[in-house]
Write a protein that holds these residues in place. Sequence first.
Motif, short mmCIF file in Angstrom:
data_model
loop_
_atom_site.label_atom_id
_atom_site.label_comp_id
_atom_site.label_asym_id
_atom_site.label_seq_id
_atom_site.Cartn_x
_atom_site.Cartn_y
_atom_site.Cartn_z
N ASP A 87 17.18 88.10 47.18
CA ASP A 87 18.55 87.78 46.83
C ASP A 87 18.70 86.40 46.19
O ASP A 87 19.80 85.96 45.89
CB ASP A 87 19.47 87.90 48.05
CG ASP A 87 19.09 86.92 49.15
OD1 ASP A 87 18.18 86.09 48.96
OD2 ASP A 87 19.71 87.00 50.23
N LYS B 235 18.60 83.54 47.41
CA LYS B 235 19.18 82.49 48.26
C LYS B 235 18.04 81.69 48.88
O LYS B 235 17.01 82.24 49.24
CB LYS B 235 20.04 83.10 49.36
CG LYS B 235 21.28 83.77 48.83
CD LYS B 235 22.11 84.31 49.96
CE LYS B 235 23.33 85.02 49.41
NZ LYS B 235 24.11 85.65 50.50
N GLU B 236 18.27 80.39 48.99
CA GLU B 236 17.26 79.53 49.59
C GLU B 236 17.09 79.90 51.06
O GLU B 236 18.06 80.10 51.79
CB GLU B 236 17.68 78.07 49.47
CG GLU B 236 16.60 77.11 49.85
CD GLU B 236 16.97 75.68 49.51
OE1 GLU B 236 16.47 74.79 50.21
OE2 GLU B 236 17.73 75.47 48.57
N LYS B 237 15.84 80.00 51.48
CA LYS B 237 15.53 80.40 52.85
C LYS B 237 14.66 79.34 53.51
O LYS B 237 13.46 79.49 53.63
CB LYS B 237 14.83 81.76 52.84
CG LYS B 237 15.70 82.87 52.29
CD LYS B 237 14.89 84.11 52.03
CE LYS B 237 15.72 85.18 51.39
NZ LYS B 237 16.12 84.86 50.02
N LYS C 208 19.14 87.03 52.76
CA LYS C 208 19.63 86.06 53.72
C LYS C 208 21.14 86.20 53.82
O LYS C 208 21.85 86.19 52.82
CB LYS C 208 19.28 84.64 53.32
CG LYS C 208 19.77 83.63 54.33
CD LYS C 208 19.41 82.22 53.93
CE LYS C 208 19.92 81.29 55.02
NZ LYS C 208 20.26 80.00 54.50
N ARG C 209 21.61 86.34 55.06
CA ARG C 209 23.06 86.40 55.31
C ARG C 209 23.34 85.48 56.48
O ARG C 209 22.84 85.72 57.58
CB ARG C 209 23.49 87.84 55.62
CG ARG C 209 24.99 87.97 55.69
CD ARG C 209 25.43 89.42 55.70
NE ARG C 209 25.15 90.03 54.39
CZ ARG C 209 24.72 91.27 54.23
NH1 ARG C 209 24.52 92.05 55.26
NH2 ARG C 209 24.50 91.74 53.02
#
Length: 78
Positions: free
Chosen positions: A10, A12-14, A50-51
């Motif tokens: 997605d 998004k930074e993880k 990531k949520r």
Amino acid sequence: MIFGLTISDDSKEKQVDEDIRVMLFQMTRELLVNVIKHAKAHNIKVRTVKRDDIIRITVQDDGVGFDTAILKNRGSGG
């Protein structure tokens, strides 16, 4: 024989601690090894999302699967 591997993210930074990162890698690797060894799959999809504070890694394949009724009859040993 695997014909296709699709990996999606997605974007998004993880950021996670190294211990968690290693654990996520090892669990995902084990899932992929099991697919290759047992599922007779031709295609595998790996997806990371990531949520909030949750990172979800999904491994999906088109393999033969297994009979889930076996799990119900085995009890909790293992």
